[in-house]
Design a protein around this motif. Structure first.
Motif, PDB file in Angstrom:
ATOM      1  N   LEU A  81      38.159   8.780 -14.407  1.00  0.00           N
ATOM      2  CA  LEU A  81      37.698   8.503 -13.141  1.00  0.00           C
ATOM      3  C   LEU A  81      37.283   6.960 -12.831  1.00  0.00           C
ATOM      4  N   PHE A 111      33.873  19.159 -11.569  1.00  0.00           N
ATOM      5  CA  PHE A 111      34.718  17.942 -11.107  1.00  0.00           C
ATOM      6  C   PHE A 111      35.856  18.410 -10.098  1.00  0.00           C
ATOM      7  N   HIS A 116      37.937  15.653  -7.683  1.00  0.00           N
ATOM      8  CA  HIS A 116      37.915  14.223  -8.697  1.00  0.00           C
ATOM      9  C   HIS A 116      39.323  14.432  -9.638  1.00  0.00           C
ATOM     10  N   ILE A 117      39.505  15.878 -10.098  1.00  0.00           N
ATOM     11  CA  ILE A 117      40.357  15.983 -10.910  1.00  0.00           C
ATOM     12  C   ILE A 117      41.250  17.266 -10.613  1.00  0.00           C
ATOM     13  N   PRO A 138      42.785  11.453  -6.045  1.00  0.00           N
ATOM     14  CA  PRO A 138      41.509  11.935  -6.376  1.00  0.00           C
ATOM     15  C   PRO A 138      40.294  11.167  -5.706  1.00  0.00           C
ATOM     16  N   PHE A 141      34.884   8.605  -7.764  1.00  0.00           N
ATOM     17  CA  PHE A 141      34.038   9.063  -8.664  1.00  0.00           C
ATOM     18  C   PHE A 141      32.989   8.060  -8.598  1.00  0.00           C
TER      19      PHE A 141
END
Length: 159
Positions: A81, A111, A116-117, A138, A141
């Motif tokens: 990230l 996450f 983010h993922i 994404p 982060f």
């Protein structure tokens, strides 16, 4: 290149490698695949396996990868990230003898909810998740560490 990261946990994680290799064999994955396999013993004619690599080589592999497919270890996920990579996280599961408990499911959930993922879970198609990753953007982060430092610094400066 797709970089598959299994970490250094002592228990094997062949379930993920078998799935990735099947997708490579069938032509679904056309990219070169490099695997940091750790303690997972696995032989493949389709993937390059490196049990343990130096910090520098690991950093380079993360940089070169267009996609990271990783066990849901905090360090591996966050490294991907921080480098702005698309990350597919896969929890090691106790029922398959891949870990001592299922805490990686919690990490994936956090996450995932934060955008983010992507994740791959049992019963889902890894090919579909990889395809989805091509369009996945994404959310960046941000570590809570800097916020913590700011709070401490403000407290000291106000005292």
């Amino acid at each position: 290149m797709i970089f598959v990261v299994l970490g250094t946990h002592e228990l094997p994680f062949t379930r993920l490698l078998e799935e990735v290799e099947e997708l490579k064999q069938s032509g679904v994955i056309e990219d070169e695949i490099i695997v940091q396999s750790g303690n997972t013993k696995y032989q493949s004619d389709y993937m390059t396996l490196k049990p343990f690599v130096s910090y520098e080589e690991m950093d380079d592999l993360f940089d070169r990868a267009r996609l990271i497919i990783t066990h849901a270890g905090t360090g591996s996920v966050i490294t991907g990230l921080k480098k702005g990579k698309r990350v597919i996280a896969v929890a090691r599961l106790k029922k398959h003898g891949e870990h001592n408990d299922d805490h990686q499911l919690e990490l994936v959930d956090v996450f995932l909810k934060q955008g983010h993922i992507l994740s791959w879970n049992e019963g889902e198609s890894l090919a579909e998740v990889i395809s989805e990753s091509d369009a996945f953007d994404p959310l960046p982060f941000q570590s809570g560490k800097q916020k913590m430092f700011s709070i401490i610094e403000n407290f000291i400066n106000e005292s």
